[in-house]
Design a protein around this motif. Structure first.
Motif, PDB file in Angstrom:
ATOM      1  N   UNK A 175      99.983 111.379  15.504  1.00  0.00           N
ATOM      2  CA  UNK A 175     100.273 110.967  16.755  1.00  0.00           C
ATOM      3  C   UNK A 175     101.061 108.961  16.046  1.00  0.00           C
ATOM      4  N   UNK A 176     100.686 108.612  14.718  1.00  0.00           N
ATOM      5  CA  UNK A 176     100.221 107.208  14.346  1.00  0.00           C
ATOM      6  C   UNK A 176     101.942 107.969  13.275  1.00  0.00           C
ATOM      7  N   UNK A 177     101.077 108.464  12.620  1.00  0.00           N
ATOM      8  CA  UNK A 177     102.023 108.726  10.818  1.00  0.00           C
ATOM      9  C   UNK A 177     103.538 109.661  11.205  1.00  0.00           C
ATOM     10  N   UNK A 178     104.093 109.662   9.984  1.00  0.00           N
ATOM     11  CA  UNK A 178     105.194 110.372  10.552  1.00  0.00           C
ATOM     12  C   UNK A 178     104.678 111.645   9.064  1.00  0.00           C
ATOM     13  N   UNK A 179     103.440 111.346   7.944  1.00  0.00           N
ATOM     14  CA  UNK A 179     103.321 111.950   6.109  1.00  0.00           C
ATOM     15  C   UNK A 179     103.168 111.194   6.288  1.00  0.00           C
ATOM     16  N   UNK A 180     101.923 111.939   5.250  1.00  0.00           N
ATOM     17  CA  UNK A 180     100.971 111.902   4.048  1.00  0.00           C
ATOM     18  C   UNK A 180     101.807 112.217   2.842  1.00  0.00           C
ATOM     19  N   UNK A 181     101.852 110.857   2.350  1.00  0.00           N
ATOM     20  CA  UNK A 181     102.981 110.648   1.235  1.00  0.00           C
ATOM     21  C   UNK A 181     102.301 110.944  -0.286  1.00  0.00           C
ATOM     22  N   UNK A 182     100.794 110.483  -0.158  1.00  0.00           N
ATOM     23  CA  UNK A 182     100.701 111.358  -1.672  1.00  0.00           C
ATOM     24  C   UNK A 182      99.222 111.267  -0.901  1.00  0.00           C
ATOM     25  N   UNK A 183      98.099 112.324  -1.560  1.00  0.00           N
ATOM     26  CA  UNK A 183      96.410 112.887  -1.386  1.00  0.00           C
ATOM     27  C   UNK A 183      96.342 113.744  -3.220  1.00  0.00           C
ATOM     28  N   UNK A 184      95.067 113.051  -3.491  1.00  0.00           N
ATOM     29  CA  UNK A 184      94.390 113.219  -4.139  1.00  0.00           C
ATOM     30  C   UNK A 184      93.372 114.326  -3.928  1.00  0.00           C
ATOM     31  N   UNK A 185      92.565 115.156  -4.294  1.00  0.00           N
ATOM     32  CA  UNK A 185      90.836 115.444  -4.451  1.00  0.00           C
ATOM     33  C   UNK A 185      90.299 115.386  -4.566  1.00  0.00           C
ATOM     34  N   UNK A 186      89.071 114.677  -4.393  1.00  0.00           N
ATOM     35  CA  UNK A 186      87.744 114.353  -5.449  1.00  0.00           C
ATOM     36  C   UNK A 186      87.916 115.877  -6.318  1.00  0.00           C
ATOM     37  N   UNK A 187      87.866 116.804  -5.852  1.00  0.00           N
ATOM     38  CA  UNK A 187      87.919 117.756  -7.564  1.00  0.00           C
ATOM     39  C   UNK A 187      88.519 117.524  -8.347  1.00  0.00           C
ATOM     40  N   UNK A 188      89.731 117.013  -8.352  1.00  0.00           N
ATOM     41  CA  UNK A 188      90.838 116.972  -9.167  1.00  0.00           C
ATOM     42  C   UNK A 188      90.670 115.163 -10.414  1.00  0.00           C
ATOM     43  N   UNK A 189      90.344 114.035  -9.171  1.00  0.00           N
ATOM     44  CA  UNK A 189      89.300 113.318 -10.086  1.00  0.00           C
ATOM     45  C   UNK A 189      88.969 113.436 -11.086  1.00  0.00           C
ATOM     46  N   UNK A 190      87.541 114.179 -10.292  1.00  0.00           N
ATOM     47  CA  UNK A 190      86.293 114.606 -11.075  1.00  0.00           C
ATOM     48  C   UNK A 190      87.178 115.300 -12.041  1.00  0.00           C
ATOM     49  N   UNK A 191      87.915 116.317 -12.232  1.00  0.00           N
ATOM     50  CA  UNK A 191      88.462 117.332 -13.392  1.00  0.00           C
ATOM     51  C   UNK A 191      89.405 116.026 -14.138  1.00  0.00           C
ATOM     52  N   UNK A 192      89.681 115.172 -13.148  1.00  0.00           N
ATOM     53  CA  UNK A 192      90.958 114.767 -14.617  1.00  0.00           C
ATOM     54  C   UNK A 192      89.835 112.867 -15.571  1.00  0.00           C
ATOM     55  N   UNK A 193      88.419 113.339 -14.565  1.00  0.00           N
ATOM     56  CA  UNK A 193      87.518 112.245 -15.423  1.00  0.00           C
ATOM     57  C   UNK A 193      87.366 110.998 -15.084  1.00  0.00           C
ATOM     58  N   UNK A 194      88.269 110.928 -13.419  1.00  0.00           N
ATOM     59  CA  UNK A 194      88.159 109.189 -12.866  1.00  0.00           C
ATOM     60  C   UNK A 194      86.929 109.060 -12.124  1.00  0.00           C
ATOM     61  N   UNK A 195      86.165 110.125 -11.617  1.00  0.00           N
ATOM     62  CA  UNK A 195      84.877 110.292 -10.862  1.00  0.00           C
ATOM     63  C   UNK A 195      83.726 111.020 -11.376  1.00  0.00           C
ATOM     64  N   UNK A 196      82.781 111.240 -11.461  1.00  0.00           N
ATOM     65  CA  UNK A 196      81.721 111.580 -12.429  1.00  0.00           C
ATOM     66  C   UNK A 196      81.272 112.807 -11.364  1.00  0.00           C
ATOM     67  N   UNK A 197      81.172 113.987 -11.901  1.00  0.00           N
ATOM     68  CA  UNK A 197      80.693 114.838 -11.487  1.00  0.00           C
ATOM     69  C   UNK A 197      79.645 115.135 -10.496  1.00  0.00           C
ATOM     70  N   UNK A 198      79.549 115.756  -9.504  1.00  0.00           N
ATOM     71  CA  UNK A 198      79.003 116.089  -8.235  1.00  0.00           C
ATOM     72  C   UNK A 198      77.420 116.744  -9.111  1.00  0.00           C
ATOM     73  N   UNK A 199      76.112 116.684  -8.710  1.00  0.00           N
ATOM     74  CA  UNK A 199      74.714 117.549  -8.514  1.00  0.00           C
ATOM     75  C   UNK A 199      74.584 117.935  -7.870  1.00  0.00           C
TER      76      UNK A 199
END
Length: 302
Positions: A175-199
């Motif tokens: 109702x506000x925005x037309x489109x999500x133009x970019x998205x990355x998940x927490x698991x993707x950024x963990x796999x890429x080494x940008x975020x710490x893995x979770x325990x």
């Protein structure tokens, strides 16, 4: 209220941050004016929108919900925009200069009269909405309508940033925005080494949630609080935090304000210094609680 010039260098953009910026630019070239970038906490959303502000030709308005984010956003913007570019905060008693390149504003402070004062004499070409999953609420829509973002001839760009595009009340952001133009998940950024893995550690308690009724996307809050805000259970959670977190600073998310107060009491009772933060506190009390947590005076914040 202008931010001082920051001495630290402009951060080098990560690959996904550059990709998000390119996605926003390409979407605008394609005719979209209201778009969303969805990235998890810790991905550096402020860094991304600071770079968008740097390349913007006209004035920039940043809308934030939490007062704690205003200073963070102002500092990052001042750093990105560089010497000579004024960045001001408009919130509470702080008033922004008309010639500021970027204006960081608490959306909750924008009652009708103040919003008119913010708009007077300014030309916003880029509106950044932090934590934009709140945008569909009626009072926030009022602000966006007055900014003109839904007008057919609006020449600006609205970019929303959020870690979650789901709202508890089920109202859609379409109702506000037309489109999500970019998205990355927490698991993707963990796999890429940008975020710490979770325990994860699961602590078994006697609380029974099987009979609770659902309220939207989650349990009914009052029923959930009744099931989990129990003295014995709070004591078990406190001991578990003491054992598993040890000397690490810890945030404990609770169901209600009373639950947060009770869990904090249980932690302090066993010698774990704990503080409380919630939305009903005064600004000064909340800032003090956060400052105590940052400085190590309290080890747990409920």
């Amino acid at each position: 209220m202008s931010a001082p010039n920051q001495s630290q260098p402009v951060p080098t953009l990560r690959s996904y941050q550059r990709a998000a910026i390119e996605a926003v630019i390409e979407a605008r070239k394609a005719g979209l004016r209201r778009m969303v970038v969805s990235l998890p906490t810790g991905a550096g959303k402020t860094v991304i929108f600071s770079e968008l502000a740097r390349i913007a030709k006209r004035q920039v308005l940043v809308l934030a919900h939490r007062e704690e984010l205003l200073e963070q956003a102002r500092n990052k913007l001042a750093n990105a925009l560089g010497e000579g570019a004024r960045v001001d905060v408009e919130a509470g008693s702080a008033r922004a200069s008309k010639d500021a390149k970027a204006l960081v504003c608490s959306i909750r402070s924008l009652h009708a009269e103040r919003l008119e004062q913010v708009l007077e004499g300014r030309d916003f070409g880029l509106v950044i909405y932090d934590e934009c999953h709140h945008a569909a609420a009626e009072d926030n829509l009022r602000v966006l309508r007055r900014l003109g973002v839904f007008e057919p001839n609006w020449a600006g760009t609205l970019v929303g940033f959020t870690a979650t595009t789901l709202r508890a009340d089920g109202r859609g952001l379409d109702s506000v925005f037309e489109r999500i133009v970019y998205a990355r998940s927490i698991s993707e950024l963990i796999d890429d080494g940008y975020l710490c893995p979770l325990r994860g550690f699961r602590i078994a308690t006697s609380a029974d949630l099987t009979r609770l009724s659902a309220g939207g996307q989650d349990f009914d809050e009052e029923q959930l609080a009744e099931a989990v805000d129990i003295e014995d259970r709070n004591a078990l959670v406190a001991r578990s935090i003491q054992e598993l977190a040890r000397d690490r600073r810890t945030i404990a998310f609770c169901v209600t304000v009373n639950h947060a107060l009770n869990l904090s009491h249980a932690l302090n009772a066993i010698g774990v210094p704990a503080g409380v933060v919630h939305g009903m506190m005064t600004t000064e009390a909340r800032q003090q609680a956060l400052a105590d947590f940052r400085r190590g005076r309290t080890r747990v914040l409920t």
